[in-house]
Design a protein around this motif. Structure first.
Motif, PDB file in Angstrom:
ATOM      1  N   SER A  85      -2.345  39.790  38.626  1.00  0.00           N
ATOM      2  CA  SER A  85      -2.854  38.724  37.752  1.00  0.00           C
ATOM      3  C   SER A  85      -4.075  38.059  38.364  1.00  0.00           C
ATOM      4  CB  SER A  85      -1.761  37.683  37.493  1.00  0.00           C
ATOM      5  OG  SER A  85      -0.688  38.267  36.794  1.00  0.00           O
ATOM      6  N   ALA A  88      -6.970  40.366  37.826  1.00  0.00           N
ATOM      7  CA  ALA A  88      -7.434  40.366  36.439  1.00  0.00           C
ATOM      8  C   ALA A  88      -8.249  39.112  36.131  1.00  0.00           C
ATOM      9  CB  ALA A  88      -6.240  40.464  35.486  1.00  0.00           C
ATOM     10  N   ILE A  89      -7.816  37.975  36.628  1.00  0.00           N
ATOM     11  CA  ILE A  89      -8.552  36.729  36.401  1.00  0.00           C
ATOM     12  C   ILE A  89      -9.899  36.777  37.118  1.00  0.00           C
ATOM     13  CG2 ILE A  89      -8.557  34.240  36.869  1.00  0.00           C
ATOM     14  CD1 ILE A  89      -5.463  34.378  36.387  1.00  0.00           C
ATOM     15  N   ALA A  91     -11.620  39.463  37.821  1.00  0.00           N
ATOM     16  CA  ALA A  91     -12.473  40.398  37.088  1.00  0.00           C
ATOM     17  C   ALA A  91     -13.073  39.718  35.861  1.00  0.00           C
ATOM     18  CB  ALA A  91     -11.679  41.643  36.682  1.00  0.00           C
ATOM     19  N   TYR A  92     -12.279  38.914  35.171  1.00  0.00           N
ATOM     20  CA  TYR A  92     -12.792  38.173  34.018  1.00  0.00           C
ATOM     21  C   TYR A  92     -13.909  37.223  34.457  1.00  0.00           C
ATOM     22  CZ  TYR A  92     -12.967  35.058  30.001  1.00  0.00           C
ATOM     23  OH  TYR A  92     -13.390  34.322  28.942  1.00  0.00           O
ATOM     24  N   GLY A  93     -13.724  36.585  35.600  1.00  0.00           N
ATOM     25  CA  GLY A  93     -14.730  35.659  36.110  1.00  0.00           C
ATOM     26  C   GLY A  93     -16.042  36.333  36.459  1.00  0.00           C
ATOM     27  N   ARG A  94     -16.011  37.636  36.699  1.00  0.00           N
ATOM     28  CA  ARG A  94     -17.249  38.361  37.027  1.00  0.00           C
ATOM     29  C   ARG A  94     -18.007  38.808  35.782  1.00  0.00           C
ATOM     30  NH1 ARG A  94     -13.749  40.241  41.144  1.00  0.00           N
ATOM     31  NH2 ARG A  94     -13.140  42.056  39.919  1.00  0.00           N
ATOM     32  N   THR A  95     -17.465  38.560  34.606  1.00  0.00           N
ATOM     33  CA  THR A  95     -18.156  38.963  33.390  1.00  0.00           C
ATOM     34  C   THR A  95     -19.173  37.906  32.994  1.00  0.00           C
ATOM     35  OG1 THR A  95     -16.661  37.887  31.832  1.00  0.00           O
ATOM     36  CG2 THR A  95     -16.040  40.100  32.587  1.00  0.00           C
ATOM     37  N   LEU A  97     -19.140  36.351  30.401  1.00  0.00           N
ATOM     38  CA  LEU A  97     -18.536  35.344  29.533  1.00  0.00           C
ATOM     39  C   LEU A  97     -18.573  33.968  30.192  1.00  0.00           C
ATOM     40  CD1 LEU A  97     -15.477  37.367  28.245  1.00  0.00           C
ATOM     41  CD2 LEU A  97     -17.580  36.851  27.028  1.00  0.00           C
TER      42      LEU A  97
END
Length: 123
Positions: A85, A88-89, A91-95, A97
């Motif tokens: 988890s 995954a969080i 990885a999201y922060g590296r987008t 977005l």
């Protein structure tokens, strides 16, 4: 599924706070009884179970208890091994977005001064 309980309530338990359905502890799909660290969280979960299905015998689904789904996911899946988890969080922060890429040189200078890693120097 059909609602089988009349009363949902939060109650103190030896290892936190429980949600009781007609006095019996609510159990998680992947483990034992649901235990929550805070009384207000247990009260909120109990309230959604009290509302689910309307009355005993009414139809309900897990979509009627979204807070329970979040709590169960955290306790059953994340607590045992939080690394996936966390990954995954991260990885999201590296987008993009979370970062805005623009062409404004002033913004790029401010981002560089602040140590932001969002600016890629796009022309």
């Amino acid at each position: 599924m059909k609602r089988f309980w009349d009363q949902a309530a939060a109650a103190p338990a030896e290892d936190g706070f429980a949600v009781l359905l007609d006095g019996r502890p609510l159990r998680l799909p992947g483990s034992g009884p649901l235990r929550l660290p805070l009384p207000r969280l247990a009260e909120a979960v109990a309230a959604e179970w009290q509302a689910a299905g309307g009355a005993k015998g009414g139809e309900m689904s897990m979509e009627d208890v979204p807070l329970t789904r979040v709590v169960a996911t955290a306790l059953d899946r994340m607590a045992a091994d939080p690394a996936p988890s966390v990954d995954a969080i991260a990885a999201y922060g590296r987008t993009d977005l979370l970062c805005y890429h623009g062409t404004d040189a002033r913004l790029a200078a401010r981002q560089a001064q602040a140590g932001s890693r969002c600016w890629t120097g796009w022309p």
